[in-house]
Design an enzyme around this catalytic site. Structure first.
Site, PDB file in Angstrom:
ATOM      1  N   ASP A 155      -1.144  -8.743   3.610  1.00  0.00           N
ATOM      2  CA  ASP A 155      -0.829  -7.865   3.180  1.00  0.00           C
ATOM      3  C   ASP A 155      -1.783  -7.637   1.789  1.00  0.00           C
ATOM      4  O   ASP A 155      -0.552  -7.427   0.905  1.00  0.00           O
ATOM      5  CB  ASP A 155       0.270  -8.112   3.523  1.00  0.00           C
ATOM      6  CG  ASP A 155       1.496  -7.285   2.519  1.00  0.00           C
ATOM      7  OD1 ASP A 155       1.109  -5.758   2.701  1.00  0.00           O
ATOM      8  OD2 ASP A 155       2.221  -6.992   1.959  1.00  0.00           O
ATOM      9  N   ASP A 193      -1.827  -4.761  10.584  1.00  0.00           N
ATOM     10  CA  ASP A 193      -2.432  -3.972   9.254  1.00  0.00           C
ATOM     11  C   ASP A 193      -3.808  -4.393   8.898  1.00  0.00           C
ATOM     12  O   ASP A 193      -4.548  -4.071   7.705  1.00  0.00           O
ATOM     13  CB  ASP A 193      -1.119  -4.762   7.928  1.00  0.00           C
ATOM     14  CG  ASP A 193       0.342  -3.814   8.484  1.00  0.00           C
ATOM     15  OD1 ASP A 193       0.123  -2.907   8.822  1.00  0.00           O
ATOM     16  OD2 ASP A 193       0.876  -3.765   7.217  1.00  0.00           O
ATOM     17  N   ASP A 252      13.701  -5.269   6.549  1.00  0.00           N
ATOM     18  CA  ASP A 252      12.571  -4.726   5.188  1.00  0.00           C
ATOM     19  C   ASP A 252      13.001  -5.360   4.404  1.00  0.00           C
ATOM     20  O   ASP A 252      11.699  -5.573   3.417  1.00  0.00           O
ATOM     21  CB  ASP A 252      12.300  -3.812   5.468  1.00  0.00           C
ATOM     22  CG  ASP A 252      11.898  -3.134   6.937  1.00  0.00           C
ATOM     23  OD1 ASP A 252      11.108  -3.594   7.690  1.00  0.00           O
ATOM     24  OD2 ASP A 252      11.916  -1.645   7.149  1.00  0.00           O
TER      25      ASP A 252
END
Length: 372
Positions: free
Chosen positions: A162, A200, A352
């Site tokens: 991330d 990701d 989230d």
């Protein structure tokens, strides 16, 4: 993470968390231009009680080039046959199941149980714990094998995960990551399993310098080879972001460097993890990525449909946006050429970070998603 908006949940069980029982068949799908990073929230296998990291909300759909139709030559082929086993596994330990068992009289329980808790979902492995990851993976794969079902596992421990955002964490360096992947692979067993490899990690790679990008892509290629060598029945999918993020050709070029075009390390790509883009948009996007990627004709795609029933919100909002809905039930029977499965990689109801702590189950959010 930039593309997976919120995926992890802390579990206190050595056996892991997450979900999946049965092959369902129902309903339907950013990274905002600023590439905001959402939090992780899908069931996870972790010995820790601390809230784990969370993948981010990918840049959202401003690029019109990501919705073109697939090339006739490649998409004309029949959908790849699913493995002999076609039912997905639901791990018995997850936050939503725990909540349902603890609240039988809550007026929301019936809806949450029937529309979310009963569905298969992925089990996330997010903690860098090389000494225990083998046994934790084995607990899930053995449980699935005993039922004759297919588990979905998410490997999520790449270094610089991330890019220092809400889901930061992972292995301390690439050598350590290689050891973690070896240990992860050792728990796969010999049965069918789907591995979603590092959400990701490719779509968000531009936060790294040139050497960092090269090292990560090489590490992902190696990871795919190790996983498939450990269990020839494993199906390994690589990060394609989603239809609101990178252009198909750009993503395919990165995927190729990560081994996604090689049958020795890949079965194809995944998209829309923890995001909201509609299934039809993801199908078109994934086919374009696969066309640009090349490789064996058997490569396919899996799509996270857990929260995409109403599509992505305007403006690229990713953090528990209002007005969303659960999407199509997890299944290998998509009826779409080159689309191997619809999966629930992100468990609906795990926040989230806006309607609850990142990665924690929120019954009000789950009910909203399940009843809208």
């Amino acid at each position: 993470m930039v593309a997976a908006a919120s995926v992890v949940v802390a579990l206190g069980t050595a056996a892991g968390l997450l979900t999946a029982l049965g092959d369902g068949d129902d309903g339907d799908d950013p990274r905002g231009t600023d590439r905001a990073r959402p939090k992780v929230s899908a069931t996870l296998l972790s010995p820790s009680t601390a809230n784990p990291p969370s993948p981010s909300g990918s840049p959202s759909a401003s690029d019109p080039t990501v919705r073109p139709t697939p090339s006739p030559g490649r998409t004309a082929r029949k959908p790849r046959a699913a493995a002999v086993t076609t039912s997905l596994y639901r791990h018995p330990g997850s936050q939503v199941l725990d909540w349902v068992r603890a609240h039988p009289a809550d007026p929301r329980t019936a809806v949450i149980e029937s529309r979310i808790a009963s569905r298969p979902a992925a089990v996330w492995f997010t903690e860098y714990t090389p000494d225990t990851v083998t046994s934790r993976v084995r607990a899930v794969t053995a449980g699935a094998a005993a039922q004759g079902r297919v588990p979905v596992l998410v490997a999520y421990a790449i270094p610089d995960r991330d890019c220092g955002g809400a889901s930061e964490g992972g292995a301390p360096d690439l050598d350590a990551y290689a050891g973690w992947i070896d240990a992860f692979a050792a728990g796969l067993g010999s049965g069918e399993v789907v591995v979603v490899l590092e959400p990701d990690s490719i779509a968000q790679i531009d936060c790294l310098d040139e050497a960092g990008r090269a090292g990560r892509l090489a590490a992902l290629a190696r990871a795919g080879r190790v996983l498939k060598a450990a269990d020839p029945k494993a199906r390994v999918y690589h990060d394609a972001g989603h239809s609101g993020w990178n252009a198909p050709a750009e993503q395919a070029a990165l995927l190729k460097q990560a081994g996604a075009a090689s049958a020795a390390s890949s079965d194809g790509i995944f998209s829309n993890v923890s995001n909201f883009h509609r299934t039809a948009d993801e199908v078109a996007y994934d086919r374009r990525v696969l066309d640009a990627l090349g490789g064996p004709p058997g490569l396919g795609a899996v799509i996270d449909t857990s929260r995409n029933g109403n599509g992505a919100p305007a403006g690229g909002e990713w953090c528990d946006p209002d007005g969303r809905s659960i999407g199509r039930a997890p299944t290998f029977r998509t009826g779409e050429a080159r689309i191997d499965a619809y999966l629930w990689v992100k468990l609906p109801g795990e926040s989230d970070g806006c309607k609850g702590a990142a990665g924690e189950f929120s019954p009000s959010y789950a009910y909203e998603l399940a009843s809208s």
